[in-house]
Design a protein around this motif. Sequence first.
Motif, PDB file in Angstrom:
ATOM      1  N   VAL A 296       0.713  -1.190  -0.056  1.00  0.00           N
ATOM      2  CA  VAL A 296       0.065  -0.029  -0.150  1.00  0.00           C
ATOM      3  C   VAL A 296       0.812   1.095  -0.053  1.00  0.00           C
ATOM      4  CG1 VAL A 296      -1.644   1.297   1.261  1.00  0.00           C
ATOM      5  CG2 VAL A 296      -2.076  -1.199   1.113  1.00  0.00           C
ATOM      6  N   ARG A 297       1.928   1.355   0.984  1.00  0.00           N
ATOM      7  CA  ARG A 297       2.795   2.478   1.095  1.00  0.00           C
ATOM      8  C   ARG A 297       3.429   2.665  -0.307  1.00  0.00           C
ATOM      9  NH1 ARG A 297       6.622   4.609   5.945  1.00  0.00           N
ATOM     10  NH2 ARG A 297       7.688   6.282   4.739  1.00  0.00           N
ATOM     11  N   ILE A 298       3.910   1.786  -1.102  1.00  0.00           N
ATOM     12  CA  ILE A 298       4.637   2.051  -2.100  1.00  0.00           C
ATOM     13  C   ILE A 298       3.848   2.329  -3.328  1.00  0.00           C
ATOM     14  CG2 ILE A 298       5.956   0.588  -4.100  1.00  0.00           C
ATOM     15  CD1 ILE A 298       7.072  -1.284  -1.838  1.00  0.00           C
ATOM     16  N   ALA A 299       2.713   1.830  -3.556  1.00  0.00           N
ATOM     17  CA  ALA A 299       1.760   2.394  -4.412  1.00  0.00           C
ATOM     18  C   ALA A 299       1.349   3.758  -4.098  1.00  0.00           C
ATOM     19  CB  ALA A 299       0.438   1.456  -4.289  1.00  0.00           C
ATOM     20  N   VAL A 300       0.971   4.181  -3.297  1.00  0.00           N
ATOM     21  CA  VAL A 300       0.542   5.335  -2.729  1.00  0.00           C
ATOM     22  C   VAL A 300       1.797   6.290  -3.051  1.00  0.00           C
ATOM     23  CG1 VAL A 300       0.026   7.064  -1.034  1.00  0.00           C
ATOM     24  CG2 VAL A 300      -1.229   4.956  -1.333  1.00  0.00           C
ATOM     25  N   THR A 301       2.925   6.128  -2.503  1.00  0.00           N
ATOM     26  CA  THR A 301       4.218   7.004  -2.756  1.00  0.00           C
ATOM     27  C   THR A 301       4.331   7.110  -4.115  1.00  0.00           C
ATOM     28  OG1 THR A 301       5.015   6.044  -0.547  1.00  0.00           O
ATOM     29  CG2 THR A 301       6.487   7.058  -2.155  1.00  0.00           C
TER      30      THR A 301
ATOM     31  N   ARG B 198      -5.310   5.250   4.523  1.00  0.00           N
ATOM     32  CA  ARG B 198      -6.349   6.089   4.426  1.00  0.00           C
ATOM     33  C   ARG B 198      -6.238   6.706   3.091  1.00  0.00           C
ATOM     34  NH1 ARG B 198      -5.969   5.858  10.325  1.00  0.00           N
ATOM     35  NH2 ARG B 198      -4.055   6.888  10.082  1.00  0.00           N
ATOM     36  N   THR B 199      -5.234   7.323   2.574  1.00  0.00           N
ATOM     37  CA  THR B 199      -5.149   7.723   1.347  1.00  0.00           C
ATOM     38  C   THR B 199      -5.620   7.131   0.127  1.00  0.00           C
ATOM     39  OG1 THR B 199      -3.228   9.124   2.253  1.00  0.00           O
ATOM     40  CG2 THR B 199      -3.504   8.925  -0.190  1.00  0.00           C
ATOM     41  N   LEU B 200      -4.989   5.973   0.346  1.00  0.00           N
ATOM     42  CA  LEU B 200      -5.643   4.693  -0.700  1.00  0.00           C
ATOM     43  C   LEU B 200      -6.948   4.599  -0.803  1.00  0.00           C
ATOM     44  CD1 LEU B 200      -4.071   2.827  -3.035  1.00  0.00           C
ATOM     45  CD2 LEU B 200      -4.855   0.887  -1.039  1.00  0.00           C
ATOM     46  N   MET B 201      -7.629   4.495   0.485  1.00  0.00           N
ATOM     47  CA  MET B 201      -9.155   4.346   0.561  1.00  0.00           C
ATOM     48  C   MET B 201      -9.681   5.523  -0.083  1.00  0.00           C
ATOM     49  SD  MET B 201      -9.331   1.347   1.343  1.00  0.00           S
ATOM     50  CE  MET B 201     -10.881   1.298   0.941  1.00  0.00           C
TER      51      MET B 201
ATOM     52  N   VAL C 207     -12.142  -3.613   1.408  1.00  0.00           N
ATOM     53  CA  VAL C 207     -11.906  -4.544   0.342  1.00  0.00           C
ATOM     54  C   VAL C 207     -13.070  -4.352  -0.779  1.00  0.00           C
ATOM     55  CG1 VAL C 207     -11.956  -6.894  -0.371  1.00  0.00           C
ATOM     56  CG2 VAL C 207     -10.938  -6.306   1.790  1.00  0.00           C
ATOM     57  N   ALA C 208     -14.134  -4.122  -0.184  1.00  0.00           N
ATOM     58  CA  ALA C 208     -15.392  -4.032  -1.313  1.00  0.00           C
ATOM     59  C   ALA C 208     -15.072  -2.697  -2.071  1.00  0.00           C
ATOM     60  CB  ALA C 208     -16.698  -4.098  -0.676  1.00  0.00           C
ATOM     61  N   ILE C 209     -14.603  -1.486  -1.441  1.00  0.00           N
ATOM     62  CA  ILE C 209     -14.520  -0.251  -1.958  1.00  0.00           C
ATOM     63  C   ILE C 209     -13.282  -0.351  -3.084  1.00  0.00           C
ATOM     64  CG2 ILE C 209     -13.587   2.131  -1.711  1.00  0.00           C
ATOM     65  CD1 ILE C 209     -15.160   2.158   1.043  1.00  0.00           C
ATOM     66  N   LEU C 210     -12.269  -0.885  -2.696  1.00  0.00           N
ATOM     67  CA  LEU C 210     -11.169  -1.043  -3.416  1.00  0.00           C
ATOM     68  C   LEU C 210     -11.555  -1.715  -4.635  1.00  0.00           C
ATOM     69  CD1 LEU C 210      -8.199  -0.478  -4.291  1.00  0.00           C
ATOM     70  CD2 LEU C 210      -7.426  -2.414  -2.989  1.00  0.00           C
ATOM     71  N   ALA C 211     -12.192  -3.059  -4.685  1.00  0.00           N
ATOM     72  CA  ALA C 211     -12.641  -3.998  -5.882  1.00  0.00           C
ATOM     73  C   ALA C 211     -13.719  -2.865  -6.560  1.00  0.00           C
ATOM     74  CB  ALA C 211     -13.304  -5.078  -5.279  1.00  0.00           C
ATOM     75  N   SER C 212     -14.460  -2.005  -6.127  1.00  0.00           N
ATOM     76  CA  SER C 212     -15.349  -1.695  -6.843  1.00  0.00           C
ATOM     77  C   SER C 212     -14.481  -0.288  -7.729  1.00  0.00           C
ATOM     78  CB  SER C 212     -16.502  -0.656  -5.928  1.00  0.00           C
ATOM     79  OG  SER C 212     -17.161  -0.152  -6.882  1.00  0.00           O
ATOM     80  N   ALA C 213     -13.463   0.186  -7.199  1.00  0.00           N
ATOM     81  CA  ALA C 213     -12.678   1.259  -7.886  1.00  0.00           C
ATOM     82  C   ALA C 213     -12.120   0.610  -8.965  1.00  0.00           C
ATOM     83  CB  ALA C 213     -11.838   1.892  -6.911  1.00  0.00           C
ATOM     84  N   GLN C 214     -11.613  -0.667  -8.801  1.00  0.00           N
ATOM     85  CA  GLN C 214     -10.666  -1.385  -9.864  1.00  0.00           C
ATOM     86  C   GLN C 214     -11.702  -1.711 -10.832  1.00  0.00           C
ATOM     87  OE1 GLN C 214      -8.626  -4.559  -7.747  1.00  0.00           O
ATOM     88  NE2 GLN C 214      -6.963  -3.086  -7.111  1.00  0.00           N
ATOM     89  N   LEU C 215     -12.809  -2.067 -10.480  1.00  0.00           N
ATOM     90  CA  LEU C 215     -13.709  -2.409 -11.585  1.00  0.00           C
ATOM     91  C   LEU C 215     -14.175  -1.219 -12.697  1.00  0.00           C
ATOM     92  CD1 LEU C 215     -16.108  -4.727  -9.678  1.00  0.00           C
ATOM     93  CD2 LEU C 215     -14.826  -5.309 -11.670  1.00  0.00           C
TER      94      LEU C 215
ATOM     95  N   SER D 133      -0.005   7.289 -11.658  1.00  0.00           N
ATOM     96  CA  SER D 133      -1.041   7.851 -11.657  1.00  0.00           C
ATOM     97  C   SER D 133      -2.102   7.427 -10.418  1.00  0.00           C
ATOM     98  CB  SER D 133      -2.190   7.677 -12.684  1.00  0.00           C
ATOM     99  OG  SER D 133      -2.598   6.485 -12.828  1.00  0.00           O
ATOM    100  N   ARG D 134      -2.829   8.023  -9.771  1.00  0.00           N
ATOM    101  CA  ARG D 134      -3.597   7.473  -8.622  1.00  0.00           C
ATOM    102  C   ARG D 134      -4.340   6.235  -9.181  1.00  0.00           C
ATOM    103  NH1 ARG D 134      -6.441  12.678  -5.510  1.00  0.00           N
ATOM    104  NH2 ARG D 134      -4.469  13.700  -4.716  1.00  0.00           N
ATOM    105  N   GLU D 135      -4.838   6.251 -10.401  1.00  0.00           N
ATOM    106  CA  GLU D 135      -5.545   4.871 -10.762  1.00  0.00           C
ATOM    107  C   GLU D 135      -4.774   3.856 -10.893  1.00  0.00           C
ATOM    108  OE1 GLU D 135      -5.750   7.868 -12.009  1.00  0.00           O
ATOM    109  OE2 GLU D 135      -8.034   8.561 -11.761  1.00  0.00           O
ATOM    110  N   GLU D 136      -3.461   3.954 -11.310  1.00  0.00           N
ATOM    111  CA  GLU D 136      -2.518   3.014 -11.392  1.00  0.00           C
ATOM    112  C   GLU D 136      -2.181   2.274 -10.128  1.00  0.00           C
ATOM    113  OE1 GLU D 136       1.475   1.249 -13.802  1.00  0.00           O
ATOM    114  OE2 GLU D 136       0.456   3.473 -14.204  1.00  0.00           O
ATOM    115  N   ALA D 137      -2.205   3.289  -9.169  1.00  0.00           N
ATOM    116  CA  ALA D 137      -1.762   2.857  -7.779  1.00  0.00           C
ATOM    117  C   ALA D 137      -2.836   1.913  -7.071  1.00  0.00           C
ATOM    118  CB  ALA D 137      -1.397   4.053  -6.853  1.00  0.00           C
ATOM    119  N   LEU D 138      -4.114   2.465  -7.210  1.00  0.00           N
ATOM    120  CA  LEU D 138      -5.365   1.525  -7.009  1.00  0.00           C
ATOM    121  C   LEU D 138      -5.142  -0.129  -7.660  1.00  0.00           C
ATOM    122  CD1 LEU D 138      -7.999   4.310  -7.068  1.00  0.00           C
ATOM    123  CD2 LEU D 138      -7.176   3.148  -5.084  1.00  0.00           C
TER     124      LEU D 138
END
Length: 852
Positions: free
Chosen positions: A325-330, A499-502, A837-845, A338-343
Amino acid sequence: MNPKDAAVQNNPDTTLVTQTAPIATATHGGRAKCLQRLVRLELPVPRTVALSFSTVEAIASGDLPDVDHIVDQFPTDALLCVRPSSQDPDWGGPGAVLNIGMNDARFEMFSNTMGEEAAAAIYTRFIQSYAINVVRLDPDMFDEVEGEGKVALDETIAAYEQETEEKFPQSRRTQLRAVLLSMARAWNGTSARLLRQAKGAPADAGLGLVVQQMVFGLGAGHCGSGVLQLVNSDTGAPQVTGRYLSQSQGRDALEGGSGSMFLTSDPRGPALEDVLPEAFETLKDHATLMRRRLRAEMVMEFAIEDGAVHILDGMRVSRSSRAAVRIAVTLAQDGVISREEALMRVQPGLLTELLHRQIDATARRDVIGFGIAASPGAATGRLVFDSAEAQASAARGEACILVRRETSSEDVRGMHAANAVLTERGGITSHAAVIGRGIGLPCVVGASNIIFSQRDKTITAADGRVFREGDELTVDGSTGQILAGAAKMQEAALDDYFRTLMQWATDCADIKVRANADTPADARTARNFNAEGIGLCRTEHMFFDQGRLTVMREMIFADTSDGRRAVLERLLPMQREDFTQLFRIMKDQPVCIRLFDPPLHEFLPMDASGQRELAEALDLPRSDVTRRIEAMREYNPMLGLRGVRLGITVPEIYEMQARAIFEATVDAAAEGITVVPEIMIPLVSARREVELVQAAIEAVAAAVRLERGAPVEYRLGVMVETPRAALRAGEIAPYCSFLSFGTNDLTQMAYGLSRDDAGRFMSDYVRQGVFDEDPFHTLDHDGVGELLKLGAERGRLSQPGITLSVCGEHGGNPESIGFCRAAGFDYVSCSPFRVPVAILASAQLAIADKIS
């Protein structure tokens, strides 16, 4: 470029790695593609030839490519190494073989240039590796080899020739052919195939190979090898980390030993930064360039030969869930991605590990049994065998594990007091599993290989060990393992990066995620995890508090409607306060309250001592209590007098609950909180049921409006959990503001399968291909999914503006969320700890759709 180079570069099967060579991850593997990217960055990568998946597959069948042509790409006196290149590095592959081409003549040559000891070390290493990995000899045959240098080399050669009864091959071409054949066939071995399939690889996953010129980390001058990365693999924090070992090859530095150095200056010992500062700075520069241009945190394998730096390989840094999580956000915050790719780079399942304590990866595991991993996280505690003792342990401040044959509603308070739950029976949507996930309690159910004795208060492991009340165990709800004793733990990690990722995920998601929350604590957890309201509040759990249970039992034993109303009047203020607290916590977010659902007998004691206490509390003969309980017993309670059926035949319960909801709404409004409660009728199967309950609830609403002199608004809906309700949704929808599909019971009824008993055979069914997945874990798209689609289509056809949702446990499963999103549902609702988990999965979809 000479003609030979061009011929190899343009050959898709044996490809010289250059900036423009036709190399792809899907055809040559991740290692080959990464090496090409490093070449494009003009980093000092040794000359390399990549073999494609199809080439390696042919080699395994005995059809080798033109090995002479491959060897001709390298200098005559160069040694070679071969490394695996699978499509995903996590799928593994056969071990690398170094120093191919080493023979007697080169030993003499290298003895003159780098010294006999270094040359002997190279030759000895190669013979032993060749013997073990290529000829498949037993490693023990070299146990007698002692000493170093030429002595060790002579002993190794003698051992090889004695075992094989032939001379060690001297031809570089012969050695390379044998290595390629061995590695190709190792990939197709049964054990290797099963191992990579367990890691998610398809059965037909291909393997590429890379043949690379060796850079000696041995010899005169400053020579050695090591690895370097720019982040900490456990935390993801910026940190130059790795090891370096002088006079070494490959990953020798990581094997430890007194000669291994730190990279940066360190008071604990010598460091590369101190010994070779220029090489160290060069390595850091290369790593920084790789991070920026390859858009990932990379671990770099390097060798130093006479002070000059060479980059042998690069791969993504291995990382814990916290580091991921920290690596993706950083990377996104630094503008690398991009933020989308981090997600997209964080697997939703990884978040589960962050939300709960886990057993440390380095901890020793004394596994005594296993069951179904029903609620993630791990906990250690002393065994208790009933809810009362769990509560007593909590009062003493002692951690405990609640052990039950299976849990019921009576055990909810004990579950809240326990640190984990272990049951003999049950499946992924059994009572213990659902409640455990809801409150974030580690839970293992269906531990059928352990013998449970509630009478003796013992559990017996498969190996015969007996554990008694008070003994300490560890329950791992993430893997289903039960361990003896206390295991070392790693704490949950909900830091600013999480929290940033979420927040980014919430901004991207296009299907709302609510939480199933029954208590103020559940509601607060849901708010902390960015849930967009409560999608299911199961009100029956509010009645199991000890102060309310006796009153509830009085109501059950009341003989008249007026008698029941009189008793329920005592519960009304308690229930009103429950709802007022929920409205305060959720503020202006929607709250969906399911009216009372379970059969009444669940509130009555089944054991003799409990019945005796109830008789004393109600001042009734024990025989009357026993007779009444027996009369209420049902053959199949799940399909009996519960839900809306109970609300129609014993209407006083729903009337009290409706009044509590409306009075709490008025009280919340007086505090400035806008609430339009959603009232959900459970277990509906006919339109007339909705009509009757709707009329009763509207009468209560009208009375509260008149009594309180305040407006009362609400939305009425049904929980679609019977197949008939889904099929007749067109008739039901005009009376509703929403349809919420309860996929737990809907799956049970569609399959004719008890979710509590399915765990006994479900793994066999999945393994034999009867079901692709456990339908209680992942929504059955073909069967149950068709009921959802029919219900949604028919409901919307007759009531275009109706809200559609899923509030079963499938609401937290990424695959199931994808189905609901595609079917046009407005939101899903799941246990509070599954909301991220559900929020991240929804964002990825949503992101995937946007990309496509």
